[in-house]
Design a protein around this motif. Sequence first.
Motif, mmCIF file in Angstrom:
data_model
loop_
_atom_site.group_PDB
_atom_site.id
_atom_site.type_symbol
_atom_site.label_atom_id
_atom_site.label_comp_id
_atom_site.label_asym_id
_atom_site.label_seq_id
_atom_site.Cartn_x
_atom_site.Cartn_y
_atom_site.Cartn_z
ATOM 1 N N ILE A 42 5.749 -7.412 7.568
ATOM 2 C CA ILE A 42 4.791 -8.010 6.646
ATOM 3 C C ILE A 42 3.830 -6.908 6.214
ATOM 4 C CG2 ILE A 42 3.274 -8.799 8.513
ATOM 5 C CD1 ILE A 42 2.880 -11.396 6.829
ATOM 6 N N SER A 43 3.515 -6.854 4.924
ATOM 7 C CA SER A 43 2.690 -5.775 4.386
ATOM 8 C C SER A 43 1.504 -6.343 3.617
ATOM 9 C CB SER A 43 3.523 -4.887 3.463
ATOM 10 O OG SER A 43 4.624 -4.358 4.158
ATOM 11 N N PHE A 44 0.350 -5.699 3.774
ATOM 12 C CA PHE A 44 -0.896 -6.145 3.160
ATOM 13 C C PHE A 44 -1.388 -5.098 2.175
ATOM 14 C CE2 PHE A 44 -0.435 -7.953 7.321
ATOM 15 C CZ PHE A 44 -0.839 -9.269 7.179
ATOM 16 N N SER A 66 -7.735 -12.711 1.515
ATOM 17 C CA SER A 66 -7.967 -12.507 0.073
ATOM 18 C C SER A 66 -7.315 -11.219 -0.423
ATOM 19 C CB SER A 66 -9.469 -12.501 -0.245
ATOM 20 O OG SER A 66 -10.027 -13.752 0.036
ATOM 21 N N THR A 67 -6.049 -11.050 -0.077
ATOM 22 C CA THR A 67 -5.288 -9.881 -0.510
ATOM 23 C C THR A 67 -3.823 -10.273 -0.694
ATOM 24 O OG1 THR A 67 -4.867 -7.543 -0.074
ATOM 25 C CG2 THR A 67 -4.714 -9.028 1.816
ATOM 26 N N SER A 68 -3.101 -9.481 -1.445
ATOM 27 C CA SER A 68 -1.671 -9.726 -1.611
ATOM 28 C C SER A 68 -0.931 -9.354 -0.329
ATOM 29 C CB SER A 68 -1.123 -8.899 -2.775
ATOM 30 O OG SER A 68 -1.673 -9.352 -3.993
ATOM 31 N N VAL A 69 0.085 -10.164 0.007
ATOM 32 C CA VAL A 69 0.877 -9.959 1.214
ATOM 33 C C VAL A 69 2.352 -10.006 0.812
ATOM 34 C CG1 VAL A 69 1.448 -10.865 3.497
ATOM 35 C CG2 VAL A 69 -0.901 -11.023 2.656
ATOM 36 N N ALA A 70 3.111 -8.987 1.225
ATOM 37 C CA ALA A 70 4.524 -8.890 0.852
ATOM 38 C C ALA A 70 5.428 -9.028 2.070
ATOM 39 C CB ALA A 70 4.791 -7.540 0.184
ATOM 40 N N ILE A 71 6.561 -9.728 1.841
ATOM 41 C CA ILE A 71 7.612 -9.840 2.859
ATOM 42 C C ILE A 71 8.954 -9.661 2.157
ATOM 43 C CG2 ILE A 71 6.274 -11.376 4.352
ATOM 44 C CD1 ILE A 71 8.069 -13.699 3.263
ATOM 45 N N GLY A 72 10.006 -9.431 2.931
ATOM 46 C CA GLY A 72 11.350 -9.374 2.367
ATOM 47 C C GLY A 72 11.715 -10.701 1.725
#
Length: 162
Positions: free
Chosen positions: A7-9, A91-97
């Motif tokens: 998971i990436s922030f 309050s930030t974008s979070v990326a997952i596969g």
Amino acid sequence: MPEPFEISFLDSLSWDELRTALSKHLRTPVDNVVLLGDWLDLPPKRQGETTSLDIIRQEGGYRTLVDGSSPLCVSGEELGFLAAALAMEFSTSVAIGDFTHDCGYACGRFIVYQPQGRAFSAQEKSDHAFWDLERRSHGTGWDGGDPLPGDGRKDGCRGPGA
């Protein structure tokens, strides 16, 4: 057996922020969320009930990258629900596969969850100094602005206390 998750922030988050939020959303005691080095020092029984995190920080792009391993279900749609909750909390974008597309591991497709409760499909940026994403073009599958994929939790795939 612990299963891996990533998971990436977009923002830089502290260890305490990550640990507290993951403990809350995974419904597990905060003592059961540890750094990978500390997890390796635990007895096997404790390892089996503990979520470990390896945190990578960058100066640009997605600034906090987390490689995790957990005995709890933190994959597929469940990881999507977690990412959506964390995007709102921090309050930030979070990326997952991209779990909605069967492309295998590390295929370069991602879902980005936004704090406003929206999501979009993204792909890795090429020729970039830091790991970063860009919105996928229309016509390339599920894409931006749509409600979050998935509309219900899977039975049998919930953390403690569910």
